[in-house]
Each structure stands twice: as structure tokens, then as C-alpha cells.
Design a protein around this motif. Structure first.
Motif, PDB file in Angstrom:
ATOM      1  N   ILE A 190     -26.123-127.935  43.625  1.00 52.83           N
ATOM      2  CA  ILE A 190     -25.443-127.078  42.658  1.00 52.83           C
ATOM      3  C   ILE A 190     -23.984-127.498  42.508  1.00 52.83           C
ATOM      4  O   ILE A 190     -23.423-128.167  43.375  1.00 52.83           O
ATOM      5  N   ASN A 191     -23.414-127.094  41.395  1.00 52.23           N
ATOM      6  CA  ASN A 191     -21.968-127.167  41.204  1.00 52.23           C
ATOM      7  C   ASN A 191     -21.404-125.800  41.510  1.00 52.23           C
ATOM      8  O   ASN A 191     -21.993-124.776  41.143  1.00 52.23           O
ATOM      9  N   LEU A 192     -20.273-125.765  42.180  1.00 51.40           N
ATOM     10  CA  LEU A 192     -19.672-124.497  42.568  1.00 51.40           C
ATOM     11  C   LEU A 192     -18.224-124.462  42.110  1.00 51.40           C
ATOM     12  O   LEU A 192     -17.401-125.251  42.550  1.00 51.40           O
ATOM     13  N   GLU A 193     -17.943-123.565  41.188  1.00 48.22           N
ATOM     14  CA  GLU A 193     -16.580-123.349  40.701  1.00 48.22           C
ATOM     15  C   GLU A 193     -16.204-121.912  41.008  1.00 48.22           C
ATOM     16  O   GLU A 193     -16.729-120.982  40.398  1.00 48.22           O
ATOM     17  N   GLY A 194     -15.325-121.744  41.988  1.00 49.26           N
ATOM     18  CA  GLY A 194     -15.024-120.389  42.440  1.00 49.26           C
ATOM     19  C   GLY A 194     -16.264-119.814  43.083  1.00 49.26           C
ATOM     20  O   GLY A 194     -16.796-120.360  44.038  1.00 49.26           O
ATOM     21  N   ASP A 195     -16.752-118.702  42.555  1.00 50.84           N
ATOM     22  CA  ASP A 195     -17.993-118.110  43.068  1.00 50.84           C
ATOM     23  C   ASP A 195     -19.150-118.288  42.080  1.00 50.84           C
ATOM     24  O   ASP A 195     -20.184-117.654  42.186  1.00 50.84           O
ATOM     25  N   ARG A 196     -18.983-119.212  41.125  1.00 51.55           N
ATOM     26  CA  ARG A 196     -19.997-119.418  40.092  1.00 51.55           C
ATOM     27  C   ARG A 196     -20.830-120.663  40.408  1.00 51.55           C
ATOM     28  O   ARG A 196     -20.302-121.757  40.516  1.00 51.55           O
ATOM     29  N   SER A 197     -22.138-120.468  40.532  1.00 51.05           N
ATOM     30  CA  SER A 197     -23.049-121.551  40.874  1.00 51.05           C
ATOM     31  C   SER A 197     -23.895-121.948  39.669  1.00 51.05           C
ATOM     32  O   SER A 197     -24.476-121.086  39.011  1.00 51.05           O
ATOM     33  N   THR A 198     -23.958-123.244  39.397  1.00 52.39           N
ATOM     34  CA  THR A 198     -24.827-123.773  38.353  1.00 52.39           C
ATOM     35  C   THR A 198     -25.571-124.982  38.907  1.00 52.39           C
ATOM     36  O   THR A 198     -25.084-125.653  39.820  1.00 52.39           O
ATOM     37  N   VAL A 199     -26.750-125.284  38.363  1.00 51.33           N
ATOM     38  CA  VAL A 199     -27.537-126.410  38.850  1.00 51.33           C
ATOM     39  C   VAL A 199     -26.783-127.708  38.585  1.00 51.33           C
ATOM     40  O   VAL A 199     -26.105-127.856  37.570  1.00 51.33           O
ATOM     41  N   ALA A 200     -26.883-128.656  39.525  1.00 49.27           N
ATOM     42  CA  ALA A 200     -26.076-129.875  39.460  1.00 49.27           C
ATOM     43  C   ALA A 200     -26.414-130.736  38.256  1.00 49.27           C
ATOM     44  O   ALA A 200     -25.521-131.352  37.668  1.00 49.27           O
ATOM     45  N   CYS A 201     -27.681-130.829  37.889  1.00 55.15           N
ATOM     46  CA  CYS A 201     -28.055-131.649  36.732  1.00 55.15           C
ATOM     47  C   CYS A 201     -29.416-131.205  36.210  1.00 55.15           C
ATOM     48  O   CYS A 201     -30.167-130.499  36.890  1.00 55.15           O
ATOM     49  N   GLU A 202     -29.741-131.632  35.008  1.00 50.92           N
ATOM     50  CA  GLU A 202     -30.989-131.222  34.359  1.00 50.92           C
ATOM     51  C   GLU A 202     -32.210-131.734  35.111  1.00 50.92           C
ATOM     52  O   GLU A 202     -33.254-131.072  35.136  1.00 50.92           O
ATOM     53  N   LEU A 203     -32.114-132.899  35.729  1.00 46.49           N
ATOM     54  CA  LEU A 203     -33.229-133.423  36.519  1.00 46.49           C
ATOM     55  C   LEU A 203     -33.654-132.415  37.574  1.00 46.49           C
ATOM     56  O   LEU A 203     -34.858-132.167  37.771  1.00 46.49           O
ATOM     57  N   TYR A 204     -32.695-131.832  38.271  1.00 48.06           N
ATOM     58  CA  TYR A 204     -33.011-130.865  39.317  1.00 48.06           C
ATOM     59  C   TYR A 204     -33.670-129.615  38.734  1.00 48.06           C
ATOM     60  O   TYR A 204     -34.609-129.077  39.309  1.00 48.06           O
ATOM     61  N   ARG A 205     -33.160-129.167  37.605  1.00 51.33           N
ATOM     62  CA  ARG A 205     -33.736-127.967  36.990  1.00 51.33           C
ATOM     63  C   ARG A 205     -35.215-128.221  36.640  1.00 51.33           C
ATOM     64  O   ARG A 205     -36.082-127.418  36.970  1.00 51.33           O
ATOM     65  N   LEU A 206     -35.498-129.333  35.981  1.00 53.31           N
ATOM     66  CA  LEU A 206     -36.857-129.621  35.538  1.00 53.31           C
ATOM     67  C   LEU A 206     -37.797-129.890  36.704  1.00 53.31           C
ATOM     68  O   LEU A 206     -38.932-129.396  36.734  1.00 53.31           O
ATOM     69  N   TYR A 207     -37.332-130.663  37.688  1.00 50.36           N
ATOM     70  CA  TYR A 207     -38.201-131.024  38.805  1.00 50.36           C
ATOM     71  C   TYR A 207     -38.504-129.822  39.697  1.00 50.36           C
ATOM     72  O   TYR A 207     -39.669-129.556  40.020  1.00 50.36           O
ATOM     73  N   PHE A 208     -37.480-129.108  40.099  1.00 50.19           N
ATOM     74  CA  PHE A 208     -37.691-128.032  41.068  1.00 50.19           C
ATOM     75  C   PHE A 208     -38.389-126.825  40.452  1.00 50.19           C
ATOM     76  O   PHE A 208     -39.025-126.058  41.161  1.00 50.19           O
ATOM     77  N   ARG A 209     -38.293-126.645  39.153  1.00 41.89           N
ATOM     78  CA  ARG A 209     -39.074-125.596  38.513  1.00 41.89           C
ATOM     79  C   ARG A 209     -40.562-125.857  38.692  1.00 41.89           C
ATOM     80  O   ARG A 209     -41.358-124.918  38.844  1.00 41.89           O
ATOM     81  N   GLN A 210     -40.941-127.130  38.705  1.00 42.01           N
ATOM     82  CA  GLN A 210     -42.359-127.487  38.834  1.00 42.01           C
ATOM     83  C   GLN A 210     -42.843-127.439  40.275  1.00 42.01           C
ATOM     84  O   GLN A 210     -43.935-126.950  40.557  1.00 42.01           O
ATOM     85  N   TYR A 211     -42.036-127.958  41.188  1.00 44.65           N
ATOM     86  CA  TYR A 211     -42.560-128.252  42.528  1.00 44.65           C
ATOM     87  C   TYR A 211     -42.019-127.364  43.642  1.00 44.65           C
ATOM     88  O   TYR A 211     -42.557-127.390  44.761  1.00 44.65           O
ATOM     89  N   LEU A 212     -40.992-126.574  43.372  1.00 42.01           N
ATOM     90  CA  LEU A 212     -40.357-125.844  44.475  1.00 42.01           C
ATOM     91  C   LEU A 212     -41.257-124.754  45.046  1.00 42.01           C
ATOM     92  O   LEU A 212     -41.290-124.536  46.254  1.00 42.01           O
ATOM     93  N   LYS A 213     -41.989-124.064  44.194  1.00 41.74           N
ATOM     94  CA  LYS A 213     -42.796-122.922  44.681  1.00 41.74           C
ATOM     95  C   LYS A 213     -44.295-123.134  44.465  1.00 41.74           C
ATOM     96  O   LYS A 213     -45.058-122.185  44.304  1.00 41.74           O
ATOM     97  N   MET A 214     -44.719-124.404  44.485  1.00 40.57           N
ATOM     98  CA  MET A 214     -46.141-124.706  44.348  1.00 40.57           C
ATOM     99  C   MET A 214     -46.880-124.372  45.630  1.00 40.57           C
ATOM    100  O   MET A 214     -46.346-124.477  46.709  1.00 40.57           O
TER     101      MET A 214
END
Length: 441
Positions: free
Chosen positions: A417-441
Motif C-alpha cells: 500500500i501507499n500511506l500518506e498520513g493515515d490514508r491507505s491506498t493500494v500500491a498499484c493496479e496489479l495488486y488490486r486485480l491479482y489479490f481480488r482474485q486470489y487472496l480469499k480463494m
């Protein structure tokens, strides 16, 4: 055969080529590293590394027509020459690949590498600070962001200036070292002594009636630093990893702060130049209120800019000057050096993907993609820590930012993730797409 010939032979002979992990195991085993070291350095599970290696030894045994294992790998293979059939196989493979001599993106980028992208003006600032008496440099960046490459260049510069250098990686220390603060500081002093080729004389300077930090400081001041005729650059890597042992971490940071302040008025302490390397924000005062460790020169390694990615593409022989391919690749992996270099390595070095960026990007967030082995390691780690997994899953499914006060720093240190202050966002689109598929399989 050389290690490059071994890699080429296996790439050319296997229908699927070599995976990222297979090449890491081959090259690291050739260098004499243990499976434990390979797993640690490459962020893979040791059991998986061992299984991958066993398969590779079977393949090479068939080629060499004699048993090959990790212990005899290099010695045996170096004595073999490629047969004419294998030479032709490699020759045909090379025809499909670029003439550029590629480097597999694993570990620090070598000093003479054409693929190293200078971090200006950061490098010059670090070199100048290191030359200052009693200096302290704090290098912060997530994993795979280029910290090791920068440290390598700092150490070379220090050696060229006649400085002594010592690197301590806290992740490599045995668990028993962290049994107590006293045990840790004794190990710390003994380790530095041996790296400087000095006999450890802890008992001559350690006083059980004093605070361990006082004994450690006396040892450095009266023995180690006094014995040196030139400055000492001491690199402490994996500092944030110490926070698994909160008391030790907090006391070490207080000790470093005291050494830094002593250097302002005590000449012997001016010989010590400290470099602290970590992946996330360091906080001090663990037992009370926490505050940032804000002394010395802070250096933050950021993702590559569009201009730096274009430079890297050109160094790989790709004419991406119109900027469209750079934008497409960065839209998927951002400016993360490791992800970018792995993409270029496969685009240029594997005939089936040469120049086919569209195919690479389509496959990137899937099991068929070049990042699957790397990303799957995060899946295994996150599944072992359900709270961390749930927090990250919340980030990748958010339409905006998420506030994760308790877990954000750990996810940031992993580079997820990227962290600016207390705001967290996913580091890149690759992570968003990949982990949506495989993280909770």
C-alpha cells in the motif's frame, strides 16, 4: 558450462522456459547460498525453494548424465561442455531473443550494470552526508524499491575513501540473540568487532553493574572506535524488523540517538557514520507516547517517474519514446523498480513475449503472468495473518482511501500500500486485480 549457459539451456529446452523462482534458485545456488538464505533474500518459502531446486537438479542430471545435487552443482556443471545438439538449441533460442545482455532482477543491481537508474539527487546527498563526522543517514523504502542497490553504492564509495565498513542485517541474527537487551547488545558489539577483524573483548569493557547501553557505548568508544585510524560506516539493515522485539528496538534507537548527539562534541564518536535502513516509519518511546525518529538525514526512495521508466526501457533496447507503452506499463505496476525490471526482462529476453506488452499486461494479474510466483508469496503471508489480510482486502476493494491505524505500517513495509498520513491506498493496479482474485480463494 557457465551459470549463464545453464540458465539459457534450461530456458531453451523447457517448453515453459524458467520461472522467476527457478532462475533465482539456480543463480543463488551457483553462488553458494543456502536454501535458507535464498528464501530469505527472495521472500519465498524455504520448503518451496527446496522443492523447486530438487526439480532443477533432476533436469540437469539428465543433461549431464550424472547425478547432480546442490552440493556438487557448480563443480560438476563447470566441467561439462554444451553438446553440439545443446549448442544448436541455445543458438536457436538466442535468435528469438535480443542481443542485449540481460540481468535477471534479483538482489542489488550490480555496480557495472547498465540497468541501474541513478537516484538523483539522493545519491549525492547521501555521499556528502556520509563524509560528515558523526553523520546519520536514515533510508526508508518498502521492499523491492532499491534500498540494497543504493547501500551497495554507498559502501563502495566509503571503501574508496578509505573508510572501514560493516553491515548488520538484523533479520539474519539467530532468535536467541533477542532473548534480552544485554544479549542483543553483546552480540551487536561482537559482530562489529569480528567484521572489523578485531578480537571481541566484551568482558574487558562490560560492567554488569551498569546499564547495558552504557557498557555498549564504552565498548565502542574505548575499544572499537579508538582502534580505528579511519572512519567507520556502520549499516544497520532491517531496523524496523526489530520491532518484533519492542524493548530492544526502543533501547537501540535511544542508543543511536545518544551516539549521534555525542559526535557533536566528542572527537572519537565523529569516526562513526551510521546508516539505518528500514521499510516503514520508525517510532521511538514505545513504552510511553510514540514519536517519529527524526534525526540525521532522511532519505525516502520513491517509485520511478515516467522519465526514469522511459530511461529503463531504452536501456533494454526498447524504443518507447512516444510514451504510450510507458504509460500502459505504469498504469499496471506503477513505478516500482522490481516490477518494472521483471517486465522488461521478459519483454526483451523471452522470445515469446518480445515486444508484446499487451500480452504481458493481460496475463500480469493471473496465474499465467510473470508476477504470479512473486505475488503468491504475499498471499501465503497474508493468509497466515487474518487481520492483516482483512485490512488489505478492505484497501483493494475501496473506491477511495482507507484508514488503517494499526496495520497500515506493516502493509506499507511489504510494499502493498501507499500511506500518506493515515490514508491507505493500494500500491498499484496489479495488486488490486491479482489479490481480488486470489487472496480469499
Amino acid at each position: 558450462m557457465t551459470i549463464d549457459e545453464v540458465v539459457l539451456l534450461l530456458k531453451a529446452s523447457q517448453s515453459t522456459g524458467l520461472t522467476t523462482l527457478q532462475e533465482i534458485v539456480l543463480r543463488s545456488s551457483w553462488s553458494g547460498k543456502t536454501y535458507t538464505n535464498i528464501a530469505c533474500e527472495a521472500d519465498y518459502d524455504e520448503e518451496r525453494v527446496s522443492k523447486i531446486a530438487a526439480h532443477l537438479w533432476q533436469l540437469l542430471s539428465a543433461f549431464c548424465k550424472e547425478p547432480i545435487n546442490k552440493s556438487n552443482f557448480r563443480q560438476t556443471v563447470e566441467n561439462h561442455r554444451l553438446s553440439k545438439a545443446h549448442q544448436q538449441l541455445v543458438k536457436e533460442f538466442n535468435k528469438a531473443a535480443t542481443a542485449i545482455s540481460l540481468e535477471f532482477p534479483s538482489g542489488p543491481v550490480s555496480l557495472n550494470s547498465r540497468f541501474y537508474i541513478p537516484r538523483l539527487p539522493i545519491e549525492e546527498l547521501a555521499y556528502a552526508e556520509m563524509a560528515e563526522p558523526g553523520s546519520l543517514i536514515c533510508i526508508k523504502a518498502p521492499k523491492k524499491m532499491g534500498k540494497s542497490s543504493l547501500i551497495l553504492r554507498l559502501l563502495v564509495r566509503a571503501n574508496n575513501q578509505g573508510f572501514r565498513t560493516v553491515t548488520l542485517d538484523f533479520q539474519q541474527a539467530d532468535k536467541a540473540v533477542f532473548a534480552s537487551l544485554d544479549t542483543f547488545l553483546r552480540w551487536f558489539c561482537a559482530k562489529v568487532s569480528r567484521e572489523l577483524e578485531l578480537e571481541p573483548k566484551l568482558n574487558d569493557y562490560w560492567d554488569e553493574d551498569m546499564d547495558s547501553k552504557v557498557s555498549c557505548s564504552i565498548y565502542f568508544q574505548q575499544y572499537l572506535l579508538s582502534a580505528l585510524s579511519s572512519p567507520l560506516v556502520l549499516v544497520m539493515d532491517g531496523v524496523d524488523w526489530l520491532f518484533e522485539y519492542q524493548e530492544i528496538a526502543g533501547e537501540l534507537l535511544l542508543l543511536v540517538r545518544w551516539w549521534y548527539e555525542q559526535a557533536k562534541g566528542v572527537e572519537v564518536w565523529q569516526k562513526l557514520r551510521l546508516v539505518m535502513v528500514y521499510s516503514t516509519e520508525i517510532l521511538v518511546g514505545i513504552k510511553q507516547t510514540q514519536s517519529r525518529f527524526n534525526i540525521g538525514l532522511p532519505i525516502k526512495l520513491s517509485p520511478f517517474t515516467k522519465e526514469q521508466v522511459l530511461d529503463l526501457a531504452l536501456r533494454h533496447g526498447l524504443d518507447w519514446t512516444d510514451g504510450k507503452n510507458v504509460e500502459s506499463l505504469m498504469a499496471m505496476v506503477g513505478g516500482y523498480p522490481y516490477l518494472l525490471r521483471l517486465a522488461f526482462y521478459h519483454l526483451v529476453g523471452k522470445g515469446g513475449l518480445e515486444g508484446d506488452l499487451e500480452q504481458l499486461l493481460q496475463q500480469a494479474p493471473t496465474e499465467a503472468g510473470i508476477y504470479h510466483e512473486y505475488l503468491n508469496q504475499f498471499v501465503l503471508v497474508l493468509r497466515d495473518e487474518p487481520e492483516l489480510q482483512d485490512a488489505f482486502y478492505e484497501v483493494i476493494n475501496a473506491t477511495n482511501y482507507v484508514q488503517l491505524p494499526a496495520l497500515a505500517c506493516k502493509l506499507q513495509s511489504m510494499g502493498l500500500i501507499n500511506l500518506e498520513g493515515d490514508r491507505s491506498t493500494v500500491a498499484c493496479e496489479l495488486y488490486r486485480l491479482y489479490f481480488r482474485q486470489y487472496l480469499k480463494m
